[in-house]
Design an enzyme around this catalytic site. Sequence first.
Site, PDB file in Angstrom:
ATOM      1  CB  CYS A   1      26.832  15.384  17.336  1.00 39.26           C
ATOM      2  SG  CYS A   1      27.068  16.159  15.721  1.00 39.26           S
TER       3      CYS A   1
ATOM      4  CG  HIS B   1      25.886  12.166  14.211  1.00 44.27           C
ATOM      5  ND1 HIS B   1      25.473  13.091  15.147  1.00 44.27           N
ATOM      6  CD2 HIS B   1      25.935  10.967  14.861  1.00 44.27           C
ATOM      7  CE1 HIS B   1      25.270  12.485  16.306  1.00 44.27           C
ATOM      8  NE2 HIS B   1      25.559  11.201  16.160  1.00 44.27           N
TER       9      HIS B   1
END
Length: 805
Positions: A431, A756
């Site tokens: 990510c 994230h």
Amino acid sequence: MASPSGQYIFGEFSDDEFKQFFVTARCTVELPPYNEHFFPCGPQSSVDFQDDMHLKFSEVIHGISGEECPRIEFGIEQVVDRDTALNNNTDYSISSNLNPQAPEFILTCSSFPKTSNNVLHENNFDAINCQFSESAIPDGSGNADSDGTSGTGQRERKKKKKRPPGYYSYLEGVGDVPSETLVNGHANSTGLDSISTDDPDLADDIPISTTSPRTCTSPDNFVDLINEALSDEASMHNVLDNARTAGQPEECSVTSSEQSCIPSDNGSESPVRTAVVQPFAGTDTTENLGVTNGQTLESPEEDTVSNGVVLHPEVSSFSEEVKTEETSTAQALIHLSGSASSNPPAKSWASLFHTSKPSSSPQVAYVETKNAPTVVSPQVPEKQVEIKEEPVPVSDDPVAIEFAELLEEVKLVHKPVSLQPRGLINKGNWCYINATLQALVACPPMYHLMKSIPVYTKAQRPCTSTPMIDSFVRLMNEFTNMPILPKAKQAPGEKVIKDIRPGAPFEPTYIYRLLTVFKSSLSEKGRQEDAEEYLGFILNGLHEEMLALKKLLLPQNDQIHINNCPNPVSGVEEVNKEEQEGSDEEWEQVGPRNKSSVTRQADFVQTPITDIFGGHMRSVVYQQSSKESATLQPFFTLQLDIQSEKIRTVQDALESLVARESVQGYTTKTKQEVEICRRVTLEELPPVLVLHLKRFVFEKTGGCQKLIKNIEYPVDLEVSKDLLSPGVKSKIFKGQRTYRLFAVVYHHGNSATGGHYTTDVFQIGLNGWLRIDDQSVKVINQYQVVKQTVERTAYLLYYRRVDLL
């Protein structure tokens, strides 16, 4: 053969019918047209044979009415050669699951009255050999079924009340008359026609025999079948023009010399080659004998079913008598093949097809089988040829010079480009890479730069010295242009109503592999994944590859040591070290109020990457009784410390960056402690300014924590003159120090070692913002971009100079 009552069609078969129904793996029969004339098929010449068979089919199938019957398909799965060693073998029996009560097997029309000639022909006619038998009573040869009620008979008895008269007559017979094996569940007409099955009294007096009669005098073994097939070949060509098997071309023909049945004489060590007789010209046949009607042959332990023929591992026996014609034919066929005949071990029909191989002859299909168990080798997937991404020296790169010349002439284009957004598939912990890539794709000069570089094929460029450039050129080519819509009147923070259709998401594996190609520390297992560090890895890598190419165009004597990695200013210790060692690239600069300073600059060569992201900071050290010492340091990202409680906005962080800093405990060569101050200013502003909000703070204990605090950042950022170096304040105009936000990389979560990353990017075609979370792409408004939450905090801010928009 015909009778006033309904007659079953499954009565007698000619030799070609038998081959089509019970030998060929998949057969169909197209019945000939109705013929009004009847000539008994006896021992006649081959010229009359076609007409006789023609009428026989017409009489049986059509009857008096001459009605057309539908196309009927039959078939078997396997073929077994009969051998004397298998006479008393109890491994196999044959039964049928065809329903003789089906409409296509029963004549619904009435038959014509019998004449004396017709009765004679019907009682004594042999449809297999196409000749009249010497007696209406069958010979003593036959196959005995161990259980007259086993197989289909046992199943059919459950529905006995629904069967027509005489249906179960094949289970009964005269004890002193040897009966023959059942063929498709019907009794032999030659043996039963003389006994009326319509007489219930007579039927009750007939004892149930252990053997069952069969309908037609089919060959007792496969050699007999081949012998009959070899005889009268010229007549067969004419007869079988109307009998076609599915799958075989019409031009396929079989010669008698090519048909052979070759049993093995070496036991289990030699393979068995079995010739499966194909239909003659005008027939079709399947090419793959290992698969029947779309079903793969099963193992010998299981029952095998194919189009109405069931193979059971039950007690079965063959006839003890072998005709002299069969023996002579078998010997002739064995002589043609060059292999001696022996008694092969009993095996199932299915085992003959386990290792089937196609024949080189289009007329005869051979099946080669060994007695040893078949070993299925595991399928090895095709090894994909991977392009070698290990970089080679520029001297080994065939297009290095051409590439270097292109980079020298390239001009940056800052015109906004409207691209159709595409999500990036994340199958791992990528990510932080995907978020950074989306921000770089949204950067117009970066996109135009990579699009200006040609894509070389493997033939044009078998090896490369620029794997990172190649990967990003490929990445930018994954995105296509989208037409720019008319600029909508939208106030700041107004909700965007327009919608957008993103393209199909893809996985940039070639980008992920760069971490291992360059052996980056980011690829180390368990290491903190940081989007800012990855951005530096990309920009430094692209810069170094372009730098190596540009060196090729410099004269050999002009090769100089180049600092390839722009880094932030490290600290006062490095400045003092440079002061002690000295530098060739230094000069004395007179500042305001006639103050002079010695300025040093690291050797630095411009590349297109530095022209986009590169800026310079000026670090000045003030010392008592000494001239000011200044150092120019390039940077790709500005590191903003936000730890102080006073810092609430980006402007606060920038002012803190240029604030004067005092250094305590510094001593000179004479061991005398003096006071030193240090200040950093912006010497040169880049076209694309990337601000790094330092949210991860290292503790004294060695741990790392995330600073969860909201830092306000504007969409339009103006760099104050106070942030600029004294010598450039008057040279940089307001438009050159005003920036507009076009991308934000967020970090989600409270942990510094996990979390994230997502990205918000400005879409010029939409004239609004998109939120991209790996594969997810959705439209958001500007208010959602600048608003932060505890769960989601801004980490990297991407700005563009407004004078270049």
